[in-house]
Every structure is written in C-alpha cells, then in structure tokens.
Design an enzyme around this catalytic site. Sequence first.
Site, PDB file in Angstrom:
ATOM      1  N   LYS A 141      32.024  57.148  36.839  1.00 32.31           N
ATOM      2  CA  LYS A 141      32.051  56.130  37.886  1.00 32.31           C
ATOM      3  C   LYS A 141      32.897  56.635  39.053  1.00 32.31           C
ATOM      4  O   LYS A 141      34.011  57.107  38.862  1.00 32.31           O
ATOM      5  CB  LYS A 141      32.638  54.828  37.332  1.00 32.31           C
ATOM      6  CG  LYS A 141      32.399  53.608  38.202  1.00 32.31           C
ATOM      7  CD  LYS A 141      32.795  52.330  37.488  1.00 32.31           C
ATOM      8  CE  LYS A 141      32.456  51.112  38.335  1.00 32.31           C
ATOM      9  NZ  LYS A 141      32.794  49.846  37.657  1.00 32.31           N
ATOM     10  N   GLU A 161      29.757  34.858  30.054  1.00 38.65           N
ATOM     11  CA  GLU A 161      30.366  33.579  30.404  1.00 38.65           C
ATOM     12  C   GLU A 161      30.098  32.495  29.368  1.00 38.65           C
ATOM     13  O   GLU A 161      30.981  31.667  29.084  1.00 38.65           O
ATOM     14  CB  GLU A 161      29.868  33.123  31.776  1.00 38.65           C
ATOM     15  CG  GLU A 161      30.330  33.973  32.932  1.00 38.65           C
ATOM     16  CD  GLU A 161      29.553  35.267  33.108  1.00 38.65           C
ATOM     17  OE1 GLU A 161      29.961  36.105  33.931  1.00 38.65           O
ATOM     18  OE2 GLU A 161      28.524  35.453  32.414  1.00 38.65           O
ATOM     19  N   ARG A 164      25.997  30.127  34.081  1.00 37.83           N
ATOM     20  CA  ARG A 164      25.378  30.613  32.850  1.00 37.83           C
ATOM     21  C   ARG A 164      26.003  29.990  31.605  1.00 37.83           C
ATOM     22  O   ARG A 164      25.514  30.201  30.494  1.00 37.83           O
ATOM     23  CB  ARG A 164      25.491  32.134  32.793  1.00 37.83           C
ATOM     24  CG  ARG A 164      24.747  32.791  33.941  1.00 37.83           C
ATOM     25  CD  ARG A 164      24.613  34.273  33.774  1.00 37.83           C
ATOM     26  NE  ARG A 164      25.846  34.989  34.045  1.00 37.83           N
ATOM     27  CZ  ARG A 164      25.892  36.311  34.276  1.00 37.83           C
ATOM     28  NH1 ARG A 164      24.787  37.016  34.257  1.00 37.83           N
ATOM     29  NH2 ARG A 164      27.041  36.905  34.514  1.00 37.83           N
TER      30      ARG A 164
END
Length: 612
Positions: free
Chosen positions: A273, A358, A386
């Site tokens: 990354k 979530e 969600r």
Amino acid sequence: MVPERLNEITDLQARLLCDQLREEIVDSVSQTGGHLASSLGVVEATVAVHRVFDLETDRLVFDVGHQCYAHKILTQRGGQMNSLRKLGGLSGFPKPREHRADAFIAGHASNAVSVALGMARARTRNAETYSVLAMLGDGAMTGGLAYEGLSDAGQSGEQLVVILNDNGMSITKNVGGMAQHLAQQRLKPQYLQFKKFYRRATGRTAAGRALYRFTHRAKQAVKNAVLHCSMFEDMGFTYLGPVDGHDVNYLTRLLRYAKELECPVLLHIKTVKGKGYAPAEQEPDRFHGVGPFRREDGLPFDAGRGESFSSVFGQTLCQLVQEGENLAAITAAMCSGTGLDEFCRRYPQRFFDVGIAEGHAVAMAAGMAKQRLTPVAAIYSTFLQRAYDMLIHDVAIQGLHVVLGVDRAGLSGEDGETHHGMFDVAYLSTVPGMKIYCPASFEELRQMLRYAVCKCRGPVAVRYPKGGEGEFREMCGIEGTAVLRNGRDITIIAYGTMINEALDAARRLEEKGIFTQVLKLNSIVPLDMDAIADGVRQTGRLLVAEECADSGCVGRRIAAELTLRGMNGVRMGLVNLGDRFVQHGTVAELRQLCGIDGASICRKALEVMAGG
C-alpha cells in the site's frame, strides 16, 4: 500520455507506464487530497487489467473505489485529475455517469463480488460474451457481504475473475519448502499452457473427460497433502496465487490465462500500500485518505488544523473511562476517522475495531449491553445504514443501552454521494425507544455524550458532523428546545451545526426589518413539541432548516404534529437537501448549491412571509 491501445504495448512500455501513473497520481492528490495509498498499491494490477480487457465492454467492479485513480487516468481522464473531488470535477470514486468504463459506483465496501456475479449472470442469461472482474481490496474481506458473494460466485460456475488485492490482511500462508515450490510451479506459464491444452484435449470425448476427472482428483489429492487448502478453492474458485502484485507483465499473463477459463477464478496478488511514494509506504494508514500535502515530504498543508467533532468525541470517551465509567469503544475500520486513536492507545482492552462490519459492530454492542457493559459504537452515518436491522432486532426490541456516535452526520464534503450522512435522521427516528441528540458545538458534544453514557437507558444516538464547529460555541442544554433569538415575524428551527446558518439568516432578515425567532433543537427524538408549538404560536410562520434528506425529516414531523394539535393556520416552509443525492464539493459549496446556507434560508423565509 496514455497509449490509446493498451493491449498492444510492450512489456517495457507497461513498466514505464506504471511509473508514469504513479507520478501523476501523487502530483494530483498532493494538490487535491484524496485516497492515495490504495491507488498507488494497484497501479500494476490496473495496467494489467487494461492490457487484457476492453473496459468499454468488459465490466470491472471496484471494491472499494479508493483504488480507482490509475483506472481514471487510463480511461482518458488524466487531464481532469486536478479537479478530483472538487465541485463539478472528477469523483473520487468510480461513477458510471462519468465514464462508460466505470462499471458500477463503489463508495461502500464488500459488495463487488455480489455485483460482479449479478453482471455475469445477466451476461449469461442474455447470451452475451463480455468478461466480468471484481477488484477486491483485502479490507473489504472484513465485511461479511464479501463472503456471501464469494460463496455464491464460487458455486455459480460463471466465468468471473476476482482480483484479491492483499496488502497486509492475515491470510494463512503455505508453509514448507515443498509447498512453496509447488505453488511456484503451478503458476509458471508453461504449466498454465499445458493445463489449458490438456483440459481441451480431454474434453473432446467421453473417455477423455473421464480421464481428466481421474487425473484431476489424483492431482488434487497430492496438492491437498502438501499444500494448505485454500478457502477460495473450497468455495469453487480456480485459485491463482499468491503472486507479486507489482510485476505488471506476469500479472498480464495470468489475467490472459484467467480470461480463457470458463469458471470463477480468484487471482490473489500481494501488494504494498502506497507503493512508489516513500511517505505513503511508511505511513499507509495516514495516506489512505489525505488532504493536500507537500509532495517532497508528504507533510500536510493544514498540519495546524484544530480540533474536530471527532477528536472531541474521542477525548470525551477517554475522560469518561478515567472517571470510572464501565464502557467500551467500538468502530468499524475507522479508528482515526472517528477520533479514537488516543482511546485505542490508552485503553486497548476496551477498544474494538471490528473491520468493515457495521452490522457485526452493532450486534456485538448489543451483546455487551446485555451483559452490563456500556458500548459506544462510533460509526459514520453513511455506513451505519448497513446496521439498521441490528438496531431494530438486536438493540431496540430489548431496550439495550447502546450508545451510537454517529459521525459525518450531514454533508461530508469531497467524498460525495456515497458518503454524505443524509439519511440517519429518517432511519434512526423510526427505531422505537431511540433518543437522538444533535450537538451544535464541541461543549454540547461533550455534555451530550456524557449524558448519553451516564444517564440514558436504552438506545441513544449522538450525531455530529465532519470537521470543526462554527460561530455557535455555546451550551444550550442537553434535551428539549432552546430559544436563541426572540422575534415576532417568523420562527426558524434548526439543530446541529445548521444553527449557524439559521442565525446567519436571522441577521440577514433583521437587516430587512424582519424579526426572527430562532429555536434550537437539542434533541430531535423525542421532539419537544410543547416548546415548539408555543414558539410557533407567537409568529404564525415557521421555517425548518435541516441538513438531511426531505423524506423523514424533522420538519415534516413537526408539520404533522402541529396539524394534529389543530394549528392549521401556520404558514410553513422546509429547507433541506431534498429527495436527491448530492454531489461532491466542500460543505460550504454544497450548502449553497442545495439552498441550505444562510442566504438561501433568508430567501425561503421571505417566501414564507409573502405567502399570505
């Protein structure tokens, strides 16, 4: 300059193109801000995809769209990268309205395989021949939906390629020298070519197909005895990997092979990354999402930025623990974004980052609350959507004391449609027993959060915006309604930081000789209707200003309650974000665009005044 026909470039040109893309991405994001580290990590994979597939026809679904900047440049949008995330400019995420090659919008995580499988099944049903790919970031694998999609896709038999971008997720590694050797051998081009030839040759006759099944089972038995079983193979995928995700030419060959397989394929690539930009490689989390920064050293231009609602939230939780409150903090892969870095450092045994999950976060919070721990779940408004089922089923039915820190409530700015917190006012208001507090200042956030943790029972939400406080910096109570200005001509009601726009509108109206009563709602559930009704009776005119969607807004609830009280003669107007999705831009720009800034509220108030 990006070549027009990427399928014709040489391996050397592909490597040079990757270097060029990194330079353009870093240059652009240093000026505009954005999601830098994720996009730098998938440059080679993106170039390889564009070399093998025609994305005007083939479908590439990102998960999530943080990885799409190289894709945007390769689809002739490089000249617009200086407008990235700016009002009227390029979106920071894939957007089909922006370009045909953006197959699907991608601002939330873990859905790409499900979407891609839907596209693949539509292709098969319609007797079409395009390819479908999903670019799956390993962070998305912390969300349960990713596994639902993978499970179904693996068993579907559909021709589908999933590229798993693994830049640090803990996936069980093959161990031992023999296992490593076999893994390398089965990804060699000669082996892949022989495997393809053998499958075609044996597939021509019944005897050949029987021979293939026998040799395949024998090979599988040997592999299982030496290699750890891949969960992706258990799901039904042909698994390729793990491979170096920064070898653009090898990735190109593997994708050409995967394209020819008539089955679900998962290509597991290992990446770094922030690859190619030293500050991002050293601090990939900080460079996941950044504001404008100095290119030479990565230092932000706004390094001196003060407190935010999120940081005050985190500080207050630390203070509550110091004072002896038996609480735990939960977040869903947003430790820094929700201001919980310091809490995590000081109280690691009380801190839980559950990943991009979530629903799990809220269900786990319910379990904590049932066993007499006070959970505080800090989740962005747009992502809390969600967990609606868990709020109803796991929390509210039992009246459990779960505290929600609803971050990024209202307009979130440059991330646009997928990230604005427009809907929590409506969906949280439907949860029986829910209390909703709306601080307009840092001090109100401190006191409301303290009250929610220490005094409330049952589910409670404290909703607050991204960024800092405005002109209003007072403390006007915790519950009920506060009168900020007295006036005889019209009543303006607002809550949260929208109170700044309401007060601005009142000053503008006063310059025109119109005296405005300004009511501030400290809580929007329950509504203090007695105080609201008393205030409205004094003026006979009402305007409710909100930074949320029109459907389910507080203004409509107030209008209904006033009607039920027989106050039918009140002239009323609503100012909110309407029933639409709002594009990206700064919060100030978007408030003006949507007609909810002080000047717009003033104009709407004049319309209400002129109504009779």
